[in-house]
Scaffold this active site. Structure first.
Site, short mmCIF file in Angstrom:
data_model
loop_
_atom_site.label_atom_id
_atom_site.label_comp_id
_atom_site.label_asym_id
_atom_site.label_seq_id
_atom_site.Cartn_x
_atom_site.Cartn_y
_atom_site.Cartn_z
N ASP A 120 71.19 -6.45 58.29
CA ASP A 120 70.94 -7.80 58.79
C ASP A 120 71.95 -8.14 59.89
O ASP A 120 73.16 -7.95 59.72
CB ASP A 120 71.11 -8.77 57.59
CG ASP A 120 70.66 -10.18 57.92
OD1 ASP A 120 69.76 -10.34 58.76
OD2 ASP A 120 71.20 -11.12 57.29
N HIS B 40 70.79 -20.88 59.97
CA HIS B 40 71.52 -20.17 58.92
C HIS B 40 72.44 -21.11 58.13
O HIS B 40 72.90 -22.11 58.63
CB HIS B 40 72.40 -19.07 59.54
CG HIS B 40 71.61 -17.92 60.08
ND1 HIS B 40 71.44 -17.71 61.43
CD2 HIS B 40 70.95 -16.92 59.46
CE1 HIS B 40 70.70 -16.62 61.60
NE2 HIS B 40 70.39 -16.12 60.43
N GLY C 161 67.24 -17.73 58.42
CA GLY C 161 67.71 -19.07 58.03
C GLY C 161 66.71 -19.85 57.21
O GLY C 161 66.50 -21.04 57.43
P1 13P Z 1 69.87 -18.63 54.94
O1 13P Z 1 71.27 -18.95 55.36
O2 13P Z 1 68.94 -19.77 55.18
O3 13P Z 1 69.78 -18.14 53.55
O4 13P Z 1 69.35 -17.45 55.89
C1 13P Z 1 69.73 -16.12 55.69
C2 13P Z 1 69.44 -15.27 56.89
O5 13P Z 1 68.66 -15.61 57.74
C3 13P Z 1 70.11 -13.98 57.01
O6 13P Z 1 69.83 -13.32 58.19
#
Ligand code: 13P
Length: 313
Positions: A82, A180, A214
């Site tokens: 990621d 995020h 996010g």
């Molecule tokens: P969140 O912060 O909304 O959980 O998103 C996680 C994300 O997009 C990791 O790449």
């Protein structure tokens, strides 16, 4: 079943109008929780790992933990980097058993984003690994990701065809209003996803899998548990689940969730420490935290992403 790339799961997700959850795991317990949720709901699943998590686990521990998960549950799982911030970390993951990597060069200008992404694609594809890249900027703060724009700089539909064609990527992360972290919106602000932009992008890239980052919904009961037991989280507003389901019915094939796992795990541990201060057995507090994360992820798979029952036969 071995680890798989996201190719087949995205084809199914696109055709059958569901999304595959990409869950950020931070430790063995959250990994187990997500894998068990996938097994119990018969969902395909993506395990999302950041560079910091690789450092925390150690690459060998991580690789073997994922292998153990696949061996134990026979789930359809892709191991995904990621927000890879450099070509080097992407290559490192390709060489270490990841089946999917994200190169995030979205902070650079369009041409540089293309150049960097293309180099990763060439390396990854030669080894059978798929690549996600990002256009536009997704607002918010997650680990080292800090994009200052409050509402994000949305992905311009006019750019997507050129970007996908010139880079050769397998999926595209778009900015349409998600953010995020826990604090995605100002207190009182209404979360709004730009479905009009999604429609335009979709029209330009028929059949192409899109990704939403996010996308935690920040369940209020989970947040309340943290604060009830000594936490000091501020008011936090997530992405409404109904919007995520709607996106799943469009070309969004992958939805990223990390914050919800963290808030859920933390709340349960806080509750345990607060209510049973005499205890010191580690498994006594990691077990309810792991179970709570599993139940939360299952609910997303069943009711929000609608991926339950869609694992490869
Ligand atoms: P969140 O912060 O909304 O959980 O998103 C996680 C994300 O997009 C990791 O790449």
């Amino acid at each position: 079943m071995a680890l798989v790339t996201t190719k087949e799961m995205f084809k199914r997700a696109y055709k059958e109008h569901f999304s595959v959850g990409a869950f950020n795991v931070d430790n063995l317990e959250t990994l187990q929780a997500v894998i068990e949720a996938a097994a119990e709901t018969k969902s395909p699943v993506i395990i999302a790992i950041t560079e910091n998590v690789i450092k925390y686990f150690g690459i060998a521990y991580l690789r073997h933990a994922i292998e153990a998960a696949v061996e134990t549950y026979g789930v359809e799982v892709a191991l995904h980097l990621d927000h890879g911030k450099s070509i080097e970390i992407c290559k490192y993951c390709v060489d270490n058993g990841f089946t999917s990597v994200m190169i995030d060069a979205s902070a650079y200008d369009f041409e540089e984003n293309i150049r960097i992404t293309k180099e990763v694609v060439e390396y990854a594809h030669a080894k059978g690994v798929v690549v996600e890249s990002e256009l536009g900027a997704i607002a918010g703060i997650e680990e080292d990701i800090d994009v200052n724009d409050k509402y994000g700089r949305f992905t311009h539909p006019d750019d997507v065809v050129e970007f996908v064609t010139r880079t050769g990527i397998d999926s595209l992360a778009i900015a349409i209003g998600t953010a995020h972290g826990a604090y995605k919106f100002k207190p009182g602000q209404k979360p709004q996803l730009r479905f009009d932009i999604l429609d335009e992008i979709e029209e330009k890239l028929p059949g192409f899998p899109l990704v939403l980052h996010g996308s935690s919904s920040v369940p209020q009961s989970r947040l309340a548990l943290v604060n009830q037991y000594g936490g000091q989280m501020k008011e936090a507003i997530g992405i409404p689940e109904s919007m995520l389901t709607e996106a799943s019915h469009h070309s969004v094939c992958k939805i990223n969730v990390g914050t919800d796992l963290r808030v859920t795990f933390t709340g349960e541990i806080r509750k345990f420490f607060f209510t049973q201060p005499q205890e010191y057995e580690i498994r006594k507090y990691t077990t309810p935290a792991r179970t709570a994360v599993k139940e939360m992820v299952k609910e997303k798979m069943e009711k929000v992403f609608e991926s339950a029952g869609h694992a490869a036969k």
